[in-house]
Write an enzyme that holds these catalytic residues in place. Structure first.
Site, PDB file in Angstrom:
ATOM      1  N   VAL A  96       0.834  -1.202   0.000  1.00 54.09           N
ATOM      2  CA  VAL A  96       0.000   0.000   0.000  1.00 54.09           C
ATOM      3  C   VAL A  96       0.868   1.251   0.000  1.00 54.09           C
ATOM      4  O   VAL A  96       1.919   1.282   0.632  1.00 54.09           O
ATOM      5  CB  VAL A  96      -0.893   0.026   1.263  1.00 54.09           C
ATOM      6  CG1 VAL A  96      -1.798   1.235   1.273  1.00 54.09           C
ATOM      7  CG2 VAL A  96      -1.684  -1.247   1.401  1.00 54.09           C
ATOM      8  N   CYS A  97       0.396   2.279  -0.694  1.00 54.26           N
ATOM      9  CA  CYS A  97       0.948   3.630  -0.601  1.00 54.26           C
ATOM     10  C   CYS A  97      -0.245   4.580  -0.623  1.00 54.26           C
ATOM     11  O   CYS A  97      -1.383   4.140  -0.516  1.00 54.26           O
ATOM     12  CB  CYS A  97       1.944   3.916  -1.720  1.00 54.26           C
ATOM     13  SG  CYS A  97       1.214   3.997  -3.356  1.00 54.26           S
ATOM     14  N   ALA A  98      -0.001   5.854  -0.794  1.00 50.79           N
ATOM     15  CA  ALA A  98      -1.103   6.818  -0.757  1.00 50.79           C
ATOM     16  C   ALA A  98      -2.078   6.633  -1.916  1.00 50.79           C
ATOM     17  O   ALA A  98      -3.287   6.641  -1.728  1.00 50.79           O
ATOM     18  CB  ALA A  98      -0.555   8.241  -0.754  1.00 50.79           C
TER      19      ALA A  98
END
Length: 138
Positions: A96-98
């Protein structure tokens, strides 16, 4: 007629339902791999059923501001070092990232390191929040 005798008399329906559900999950996983990421709903299934580990590749300040509940923070620039990654390379990873951009890059690196079950979360934390899934702050 009780449940056990009903099940004994109709076992083939239970087997068909289980096989159908398994095939549906397998098909969704294949489509996610082809499309470039997992939907939040499919990520939740992997976390709950396959004990997938969530790896957040955001910078520490972003991670502290909000992240998927239970995620481990391993910033993208530190992926290659392997610090903070699970020792079991067969474990499914939801990365996950932004927004989903860095997680796709991280998955490429992870797969090169032998984490073949790493998949990015399509849309990142933004999509996770839009699906009203739990987020915590550090």
């Amino acid at each position: 007629m009780n449940f056990s005798s009903f099940l004994a008399d109709n076992w083939y329906w239970a087997v068909a339902a289980a096989a159908s559900g398994g095939l549906l999950l397998w098909q969704q996983l294949q489509e996610a791999t082809v499309s470039g990421g997992l939907s939040p709903a499919l990520a939740v299934q992997l976390i709950n059923k396959e004990r997938a580990q969530v790896i957040d590749v955001c910078e520490p300040a972003e991670f502290a501001a909000g992240h998927v509940t239970g995620a481990k923070n391993v910033p993208l620039g530190e992926i290659a070092a392997g610090k903070g990654l699970p020792g079991n390379k067969k474990l499914p990873l939801v990365v996950v990232c932004a927004s989903g951009q860095r997680s796709a890059k991280a998955v490429t690196q992870l797969k090169g390191m032998g984490y073949e079950n790493a998949q990015p979360l399509s849309g990142g934390l933004k999509a996770w929040r839009a699906a009203n899934l739990p987020v915590e702050k550090a």
